[in-house]
Design an enzyme around this catalytic site. Structure first.
Site, short mmCIF file in Angstrom:
data_model
loop_
_atom_site.label_atom_id
_atom_site.label_comp_id
_atom_site.label_asym_id
_atom_site.label_seq_id
_atom_site.Cartn_x
_atom_site.Cartn_y
_atom_site.Cartn_z
N ASP A 177 -15.27 -6.87 2.67
CA ASP A 177 -13.93 -5.67 1.64
C ASP A 177 -14.37 -5.31 1.45
O ASP A 177 -13.87 -3.95 1.57
CB ASP A 177 -13.76 -6.72 1.22
CG ASP A 177 -12.26 -6.86 0.37
OD1 ASP A 177 -11.81 -5.83 0.76
OD2 ASP A 177 -12.44 -6.32 -1.11
N LEU A 193 0.54 -1.25 -0.11
CA LEU A 193 0.33 0.26 -0.44
C LEU A 193 0.83 0.92 0.09
O LEU A 193 0.73 1.93 -0.80
CB LEU A 193 -1.08 -0.10 0.79
CG LEU A 193 -1.46 0.83 1.46
CD1 LEU A 193 -3.15 1.32 0.78
CD2 LEU A 193 -2.34 1.39 2.14
N HIS A 228 -17.17 0.75 2.41
CA HIS A 228 -16.95 1.13 1.01
C HIS A 228 -18.57 1.89 1.08
O HIS A 228 -19.41 2.82 0.58
CB HIS A 228 -16.51 1.12 0.08
CG HIS A 228 -15.04 0.27 0.00
ND1 HIS A 228 -14.59 1.20 0.92
CD2 HIS A 228 -14.28 -0.03 -0.39
CE1 HIS A 228 -13.17 0.78 1.58
NE2 HIS A 228 -12.73 0.76 0.36
N LYS A 244 -15.60 -2.18 -14.39
CA LYS A 244 -15.26 -1.63 -13.24
C LYS A 244 -15.82 -0.32 -13.84
O LYS A 244 -15.46 0.67 -14.49
CB LYS A 244 -13.68 -0.88 -13.52
CG LYS A 244 -13.68 -0.51 -12.36
CD LYS A 244 -12.58 -0.79 -11.54
CE LYS A 244 -12.15 0.11 -9.84
NZ LYS A 244 -12.91 -0.37 -8.97
N ASP A 254 -11.62 5.31 4.78
CA ASP A 254 -11.66 4.34 3.69
C ASP A 254 -12.10 5.24 2.65
O ASP A 254 -12.36 6.49 2.16
CB ASP A 254 -13.50 4.87 4.32
CG ASP A 254 -14.10 3.58 3.33
OD1 ASP A 254 -14.14 4.08 2.21
OD2 ASP A 254 -14.82 3.25 3.77
N HIS A 255 -11.05 5.07 1.66
CA HIS A 255 -10.18 5.77 0.53
C HIS A 255 -11.88 5.43 -0.40
O HIS A 255 -11.70 6.63 -0.74
CB HIS A 255 -9.54 5.14 -0.10
CG HIS A 255 -9.93 4.09 -1.39
ND1 HIS A 255 -10.18 2.59 -0.74
CD2 HIS A 255 -9.94 3.53 -2.46
CE1 HIS A 255 -10.15 1.75 -1.54
NE2 HIS A 255 -10.14 2.28 -2.96
N LYS A 285 -12.71 9.78 -2.23
CA LYS A 285 -12.74 9.94 -4.31
C LYS A 285 -13.53 11.06 -4.38
O LYS A 285 -14.70 11.55 -3.66
CB LYS A 285 -13.52 8.64 -4.77
CG LYS A 285 -12.81 7.43 -4.47
CD LYS A 285 -13.73 5.98 -5.24
CE LYS A 285 -12.72 5.09 -4.97
NZ LYS A 285 -11.81 4.92 -5.70
C1 BG6 Z 1 -10.52 -2.36 -1.87
C2 BG6 Z 1 -10.94 -3.58 -0.60
O1 BG6 Z 1 -10.84 -1.83 -0.08
O2 BG6 Z 1 -10.97 -1.55 -2.43
C3 BG6 Z 1 -10.19 -3.87 -2.98
O3 BG6 Z 1 -10.08 -4.17 0.09
C4 BG6 Z 1 -11.06 -3.50 -4.04
O4 BG6 Z 1 -10.64 -5.62 -3.21
C5 BG6 Z 1 -10.75 -1.74 -3.86
O5 BG6 Z 1 -10.20 -4.11 -5.53
C6 BG6 Z 1 -11.64 -1.14 -5.04
O6 BG6 Z 1 -11.08 0.07 -4.61
P1 BG6 Z 1 -11.49 1.01 -6.53
O7 BG6 Z 1 -10.96 2.54 -5.69
O8 BG6 Z 1 -11.03 0.75 -7.70
O9 BG6 Z 1 -12.75 0.60 -6.24
#
Ligand code: BG6
Length: 488
Positions: A237, A15, A242, A347, A179-180, A184
């Site tokens: 996950d 990471l 998220h 995606k 929480d990324h 966004k």
């Molecule tokens: C992470 C998960 O938190 O988010 C992964 O652990 C997942 O499994 C990822 O692939 C997805 O993030 P993003 O930003 O690509 O939508």
């Protein structure tokens, strides 16, 4: 922004290499780091400062994205960086780290403001926090803060235990849970989209909205994370963190003032109003899926149970779709459909708000029937907003057809999630971090689903790789007279 020391635990990990170091460098190039910034990388690997600098250079060159990166400044960035080899489980070794931090504080003449970032396996979270306390690293004359990555616990109980342990060293206001998804830009924009636009503000309720669909689909599979993912599944996950955050961010109401505390309070009210599920009823509102073999971009791809490290008997979920209801006066009667899955067709993370179609009955001729108005918020990979309206097409005898009004951001110029989150943490702004109450309440809500999955009370649907997920996930919407709006 205050001068500070940034201590990165897990500095040679994945990471750090992919996200944290490139984000720090990008902030450096954009002159967004504090003028006196001491960066100390910590990990178990034996490295000299020079070797760590090489690692930084490599990471920047390989993983920097976006337009703001100018590699010519890498060498200039390095002198602020030191390395400390440390076994995080060994309390005695922390003295060495403390000495290095103090030495740099003296050299740079900066106050004892210390930011600790745990980019390590979750088993080390509590031990590092405890050792920070015992070794005196956390007794500063300035401020101290902790940034922590997910997973925050494995279920409700373990999350509560972890929180209790962390809170012996750090106060809640000092903890920044990443929480990324909250980093966004379009997620951060949701608040403005609703609150700064009176037309949406007026419509943001059950009188005008028919349903809300939140999707995060991915084309990647389990990758090299079998041992973690097979125990976590999509529900832990992606969903518990998220997806629940996207739910809160898209449905919270206008706070009287927009401060971090107000927003947290509104998010809390939402999650407290989500109708609880009973373990026995989970199967009616939750679809569990696992990817089988299939094709992506014309190439055949193996199924989940053939992946290295996954047992052929695994019943782990790589897809979940959930229907839920928010029982408050704004949302009563509006279904929220949320789904996330791996190895799907594309995606795409997006929120679709389907408005009620009051005019439907007025159109006798089915050809003329207007489609519902949709507000589509693209979060990832394309960030933008699109509004679907109806309009007569003069080239087709005035037939009513949907038209789209679209805005999309120039992807190269959009700052990345980690950059935005790091700046916020440096400035002490916790708006876009997950507060403990949110984390605890989402675990509480998800807990019956975890148990129902464990006890096999919910069928496991195998869906082909490259599809939109199991057919059963369409049932949830069809029962209410709706369908998924697919991102084709
Ligand atoms: C992470 C998960 O938190 O988010 C992964 O652990 C997942 O499994 C990822 O692939 C997805 O993030 P993003 O930003 O690509 O939508």
């Amino acid at each position: 922004m205050d001068a500070m020391t940034f201590v990165l635990f897990g500095a040679t990990g994945d990471l750090a290499k992919r996200k944290i170091i490139p984000a720090l460098y990008s902030l450096y190039v954009d002159q967004k780091l504090p003028p006196s910034f001491s960066f100390i990388g910590v990990s178990i690997t034996e490295l000299s400062d020079e070797e760590f600098h090489e690692h930084i250079e490599q990471s920047v060159h390989t993983f920097s994205e976006g337009g703001s990166n100018d590699f010519s400044k890498v060498k200039e960035f390095l002198p602020s960086i030191r390395y400390c080899k440390l076994d995080v489980t060994n309390e005695g070794e922390y003295k060495k780290l403390l000495k290095l931090i103090q030495l740099r504080e003296e050299e740079l003449n900066i106050p004892e403001n210390r930011m600790f970032y745990m980019s390590v396996a979750p088993t080390f979270f509590d031990v590092i926090a405890l050792n920070i306390k015992k070794s005196g690293l956390g007794s500063t004359k300035g401020w101290k803060r902790l940034i922590i990555e997910k997973p925050f616990g494995h279920d409700l109980k373990s999350a509560q235990e972890l929180n209790e342990k962390l809170s012996t060293t750090f106060q809640e206001e000092e903890i920044y849970r990443i929480d990324h998804y909250l980093g966004k830009p379009m997620v951060q924009n949701l608040e403005a989209l609703e609150f700064a636009n009176p037309i949406f503000q007026t419509l943001w309720n059950n009188q005008h909205i028919a349903n809300i669909q939140i999707t995060a689909s991915e084309t990647v599979g389990v990758e090299k994370r079998a041992s973690y993912y097979d125990k976590a599944g999509a529900i832990r996950d992606m969903f518990q963190n998220h997806m629940m955050q996207l739910l809160m961010m898209s449905s919270m109401h206008l706070p009287k003032r927009i401060t971090a505390a107000d927003i947290r309070n509104e998010k809390k009210k939402i999650i407290e109003s989500v109708r609880p599920l009973k373990k026995e009823d989970v199967h009616s509102d939750v679809i569990r899926g696992q990817y089988g073999p299939g094709e992506i971009d014309g190439k055949s791809v193996i199924g989940y149970i053939e992946e290295p490290g996954i047992a052929p008997s695994s019943k782990n979920d790589t897809f979940v779709a959930v229907r839920l209801w928010i029982d408050d006066p704004f949302w009563k009667g509006v279904p929220f459909y949320i789904r996330t899955g791996k190895r799907m067709k594309n995606k795409s993370t997006r929120i679709v708000i389907e408005f009620k179609n009051h005019l439907k009955e007025l159109y006798v001729n089915q050809n003329e029937e207007p489609t519902p108005n949709l507000l589509i918020i693209g979060i990832n990979p394309n960030e933008g907003v699109s509004l679907q309206l109806n309009s007569k097409n003069p080239l087709k005898d005035g037939k009513i057809e949907p038209i789209n009004i679209e805005f999309s951001a120039d992807q190269d110029d959009v700052p990345k999630a980690y950059e935005l989150l790091l700046i916020d943490a440096f400035e002490g702004d916790a708006t876009f971090f997950a507060h403990w109450t949110e984390v605890e309440l989402s675990w509480k809500w998800v807990q019956p689903i975890l148990e129902a999955f464990d006890e096999n009370l919910v069928p496991l649907h195998i869906y082909p790789t490259g599809s939109y997920g199991p057919d059963a996930s369409h049932r949830l919407l069809e029962e209410d007279g709706f369908g998924w709006w697919l991102d084709k």
